[in-house]
Design a protein around this motif. Structure first.
Motif, PDB file in Angstrom:
ATOM      1  N   LYS A 199      45.733  43.705  60.398  1.00 32.30           N
ATOM      2  CA  LYS A 199      45.655  45.121  60.078  1.00 32.30           C
ATOM      3  C   LYS A 199      45.920  45.920  61.354  1.00 32.30           C
ATOM      4  CE  LYS A 199      42.649  48.539  57.891  1.00 32.30           C
ATOM      5  NZ  LYS A 199      41.290  48.798  57.337  1.00 32.30           N
ATOM      6  N   PHE A 200      46.766  46.944  61.253  1.00 31.22           N
ATOM      7  CA  PHE A 200      47.104  47.745  62.435  1.00 31.22           C
ATOM      8  C   PHE A 200      45.870  48.466  62.952  1.00 31.22           C
ATOM      9  CE2 PHE A 200      48.556  51.835  64.282  1.00 31.22           C
ATOM     10  CZ  PHE A 200      49.222  51.309  65.384  1.00 31.22           C
ATOM     11  N   ASP A 201      45.556  48.259  64.221  1.00 26.27           N
ATOM     12  CA  ASP A 201      44.397  48.888  64.847  1.00 26.27           C
ATOM     13  C   ASP A 201      44.765  49.340  66.259  1.00 26.27           C
ATOM     14  OD1 ASP A 201      41.936  49.751  65.679  1.00 26.27           O
ATOM     15  OD2 ASP A 201      41.063  47.744  65.884  1.00 26.27           O
ATOM     16  N   PRO A 202      45.175  50.612  66.437  1.00 29.88           N
ATOM     17  CA  PRO A 202      45.593  51.077  67.760  1.00 29.88           C
ATOM     18  C   PRO A 202      44.475  51.094  68.785  1.00 29.88           C
ATOM     19  CG  PRO A 202      45.480  52.912  66.209  1.00 29.88           C
ATOM     20  CD  PRO A 202      45.290  51.657  65.413  1.00 29.88           C
ATOM     21  N   SER A 203      43.201  51.067  68.333  1.00 26.15           N
ATOM     22  CA  SER A 203      42.087  51.077  69.291  1.00 26.15           C
ATOM     23  C   SER A 203      42.052  49.792  70.121  1.00 26.15           C
ATOM     24  CB  SER A 203      40.752  51.241  68.552  1.00 26.15           C
ATOM     25  OG  SER A 203      40.500  50.102  67.732  1.00 26.15           O
ATOM     26  N   GLY A 204      42.757  48.772  69.656  1.00 25.01           N
ATOM     27  CA  GLY A 204      42.780  47.515  70.396  1.00 25.01           C
ATOM     28  C   GLY A 204      43.813  47.481  71.514  1.00 25.01           C
ATOM     29  N   PHE A 205      44.650  48.532  71.604  1.00 20.83           N
ATOM     30  CA  PHE A 205      45.667  48.559  72.660  1.00 20.83           C
ATOM     31  C   PHE A 205      45.003  48.869  74.009  1.00 20.83           C
ATOM     32  CE2 PHE A 205      48.899  50.254  69.333  1.00 20.83           C
ATOM     33  CZ  PHE A 205      48.961  48.987  68.782  1.00 20.83           C
ATOM     34  N   GLU A 206      45.318  48.116  75.005  1.00 20.76           N
ATOM     35  CA  GLU A 206      44.780  48.348  76.346  1.00 20.76           C
ATOM     36  C   GLU A 206      45.923  48.372  77.357  1.00 20.76           C
ATOM     37  OE1 GLU A 206      41.772  45.539  77.361  1.00 20.76           O
ATOM     38  OE2 GLU A 206      40.608  45.905  75.547  1.00 20.76           O
ATOM     39  N   ASP A 207      45.789  49.250  78.344  1.00 18.94           N
ATOM     40  CA  ASP A 207      46.799  49.371  79.393  1.00 18.94           C
ATOM     41  C   ASP A 207      46.437  48.410  80.523  1.00 18.94           C
ATOM     42  OD1 ASP A 207      48.588  50.056  81.364  1.00 18.94           O
ATOM     43  OD2 ASP A 207      48.414  52.213  81.041  1.00 18.94           O
ATOM     44  N   HIS A 208      46.940  47.196  80.460  1.00 17.56           N
ATOM     45  CA  HIS A 208      46.602  46.183  81.464  1.00 17.56           C
ATOM     46  C   HIS A 208      47.184  46.514  82.833  1.00 17.56           C
ATOM     47  CE1 HIS A 208      44.824  43.736  78.366  1.00 17.56           C
ATOM     48  NE2 HIS A 208      45.948  43.748  77.667  1.00 17.56           N
ATOM     49  N   TYR A 209      48.318  47.209  82.850  1.00 21.53           N
ATOM     50  CA  TYR A 209      48.917  47.567  84.139  1.00 21.53           C
ATOM     51  C   TYR A 209      48.038  48.583  84.860  1.00 21.53           C
ATOM     52  CZ  TYR A 209      52.319  49.005  87.628  1.00 21.53           C
ATOM     53  OH  TYR A 209      52.940  49.291  88.808  1.00 21.53           O
ATOM     54  N   GLU A 210      47.508  49.565  84.096  1.00 20.07           N
ATOM     55  CA  GLU A 210      46.624  50.557  84.712  1.00 20.07           C
ATOM     56  C   GLU A 210      45.342  49.898  85.220  1.00 20.07           C
ATOM     57  OE1 GLU A 210      46.014  55.069  83.891  1.00 20.07           O
ATOM     58  OE2 GLU A 210      44.883  53.953  82.395  1.00 20.07           O
ATOM     59  N   GLU A 211      44.822  48.913  84.480  1.00 24.60           N
ATOM     60  CA  GLU A 211      43.637  48.185  84.929  1.00 24.60           C
ATOM     61  C   GLU A 211      43.905  47.471  86.253  1.00 24.60           C
ATOM     62  OE1 GLU A 211      42.498  45.585  81.780  1.00 24.60           O
ATOM     63  OE2 GLU A 211      41.950  47.225  80.421  1.00 24.60           O
ATOM     64  N   ALA A 212      45.112  46.899  86.373  1.00 22.22           N
ATOM     65  CA  ALA A 212      45.467  46.212  87.614  1.00 22.22           C
ATOM     66  C   ALA A 212      45.573  47.212  88.772  1.00 22.22           C
ATOM     67  CB  ALA A 212      46.788  45.462  87.435  1.00 22.22           C
ATOM     68  N   LEU A 213      46.087  48.426  88.497  1.00 23.52           N
ATOM     69  CA  LEU A 213      46.155  49.457  89.528  1.00 23.52           C
ATOM     70  C   LEU A 213      44.751  49.867  89.983  1.00 23.52           C
ATOM     71  CD1 LEU A 213      48.979  51.907  88.337  1.00 23.52           C
ATOM     72  CD2 LEU A 213      49.030  50.399  90.323  1.00 23.52           C
ATOM     73  N   LEU A 214      43.822  50.011  89.024  1.00 27.61           N
ATOM     74  CA  LEU A 214      42.439  50.373  89.359  1.00 27.61           C
ATOM     75  C   LEU A 214      41.772  49.286  90.199  1.00 27.61           C
ATOM     76  CD1 LEU A 214      41.329  51.941  85.954  1.00 27.61           C
ATOM     77  CD2 LEU A 214      41.571  53.144  88.131  1.00 27.61           C
ATOM     78  N   ASP A 215      42.074  48.021  89.904  1.00 32.21           N
ATOM     79  CA  ASP A 215      41.552  46.916  90.719  1.00 32.21           C
ATOM     80  C   ASP A 215      42.069  47.013  92.147  1.00 32.21           C
ATOM     81  OD1 ASP A 215      40.166  45.916  88.575  1.00 32.21           O
ATOM     82  OD2 ASP A 215      41.684  44.423  88.033  1.00 32.21           O
ATOM     83  N   LEU A 216      43.350  47.361  92.292  1.00 35.91           N
ATOM     84  CA  LEU A 216      43.952  47.522  93.614  1.00 35.91           C
ATOM     85  C   LEU A 216      43.271  48.659  94.379  1.00 35.91           C
ATOM     86  CD1 LEU A 216      46.213  47.405  95.808  1.00 35.91           C
ATOM     87  CD2 LEU A 216      47.598  48.829  94.298  1.00 35.91           C
ATOM     88  N   ILE A 217      43.055  49.810  93.700  1.00 38.61           N
ATOM     89  CA  ILE A 217      42.424  50.963  94.340  1.00 38.61           C
ATOM     90  C   ILE A 217      40.993  50.637  94.765  1.00 38.61           C
ATOM     91  CG2 ILE A 217      41.584  53.313  93.895  1.00 38.61           C
ATOM     92  CD1 ILE A 217      44.096  53.600  92.034  1.00 38.61           C
ATOM     93  N   GLU A 218      40.252  49.966  93.878  1.00 39.44           N
ATOM     94  CA  GLU A 218      38.850  49.629  94.173  1.00 39.44           C
ATOM     95  C   GLU A 218      38.756  48.682  95.367  1.00 39.44           C
ATOM     96  OE1 GLU A 218      34.834  50.052  93.793  1.00 39.44           O
ATOM     97  OE2 GLU A 218      36.462  51.187  92.852  1.00 39.44           O
ATOM     98  N   ALA A 219      39.649  47.713  95.435  1.00 37.97           N
ATOM     99  CA  ALA A 219      39.644  46.766  96.552  1.00 37.97           C
ATOM    100  C   ALA A 219      39.924  47.481  97.870  1.00 37.97           C
ATOM    101  CB  ALA A 219      40.681  45.669  96.306  1.00 37.97           C
TER     102      ALA A 219
END
Length: 296
Positions: free
Chosen positions: A206-226
């Motif tokens: 079943k189509f559920d857009p709430s399951g979409f996640e921006d993995h690239y943005e998460e990786a950028l946030l990890d870079l910034i936090e480090a």
């Protein structure tokens, strides 16, 4: 805070009209945004227009739009002169025709907007137009001036209101034959298609857009936090690039097995395995060993 309307005007169907407002259906704000910094000073930098001949910065009050009329000659157009250009679609969404939504190829869809009545007086007429469109299961075609450009638009019932989707002009859409004409046509192996079909069936959801996640943005946030903590930025292993399939049958069969969680067999073999051969008889039951035959 409620989003600001992108446009206000009137929705018109024949002689019926009502005041409406258009609100963007999407939010383009990003969690991660960067500014340009002067590496030497650490200060932010700003963009500035420079005179192409004198090389000197131009004061904002001296900036004006120019339309090239030939060579290095430009016709100067003031902002208030552009604002004075008004046509019917600048303020009125007049529905010109109704079509089947499915008849519009998706490649023509551009930006979605929510269309709603802008005051209580307009709510009844708006609801009548919306309900009539919903009953007929049709989409309306209109024109609207947005951001100083007239755009064709499709209007359809959506939730409690209407959804307006701006459409691309035909001249701006590349025709599919420009890209697909070079593809070879040939008869496909039906068993390969059956395997691919079964993989699609296993992946249905079943189509559920709430399951979409921006993995690239998460990786950028990890870079910034480090970097904030003075640590070495995480170095991710590059994703393995898929190679061209050498044996399509084996790749499809293996994929089906992974989706099923077990070793897969081809759909045809599976169907054949469940069928009994024509004319097969029930095996005769033999007497159990050690038991004497009953005498006549």
């Amino acid at each position: 805070m409620a989003p600001r309307p992108a446009w206000k005007g009137y929705l018109k169907l024949s002689l019926v009209s009502c005041a409406v407002e258009l609100t963007s259906a999407t939010d383009h704000s990003e969690k991660v945004s960067f500014r340009v910094i002067n590496r030497k000073t650490g200060n932010t930098v700003r963009r500035q227009y420079i005179d192409s001949v004198s090389g000197k910065p131009v004061d904002p009050d001296d900036e004006v739009k120019g339309y090239e009329i030939g060579g290095d000659e430009y016709l100067l157009i003031e902002e208030d002169e552009i604002d004075a250009v008004q046509i019917e679609s600048s303020h009125t969404l007049s529905i010109e025709q109704f079509v089947d939504r499915a008849a519009i190829p998706q490649v023509y869809f551009d930006q979605p907007y929510y269309l709603s009545p802008s005051d209580e007086v307009s709510e009844e007429a708006f609801a009548v137009i919306r309900e009539a469109m919903a009953k007929q299961k049709k989409a309306g075609i209109a024109r609207i001036v947005l951001y100083r450009r007239e755009r064709p638009a499709m209007i359809e019932p959506f939730d409690k209101g209407l959804l307006l989707t701006t459409l691309r002009y035909d001249k701006t859409v590349r025709q599919p034959n420009e890209v697909f004409d070079g593809l070879r046509k040939g008869k496909l192996d039906e068993e390969l298609v059956d395997l691919a079909t079964h993989i699609i069936e296993k992946k249905q959801a079943k189509f559920d857009p709430s399951g979409f996640e921006d993995h690239y943005e998460e990786a950028l946030l990890d870079l910034i936090e480090a970097k904030r903590k003075g640590k070495k930025p995480p170095v991710a292993k590059p994703a393995e690039r898929p190679s061209n399939v050498v044996n399509l049958f084996e790749a499809l069969k293996k994929s089906l097995g992974e989706e099923s969680g077990s070793s897969a067999e081809t759909p045809r073999k599976s169907a054949a395995r469940g069928k009994k051969p024509a004319g097969a008889r029930k095996p005769t039951q033999k007497p159990a060993a050690g038991k004497a035959k009953k005498s006549a």
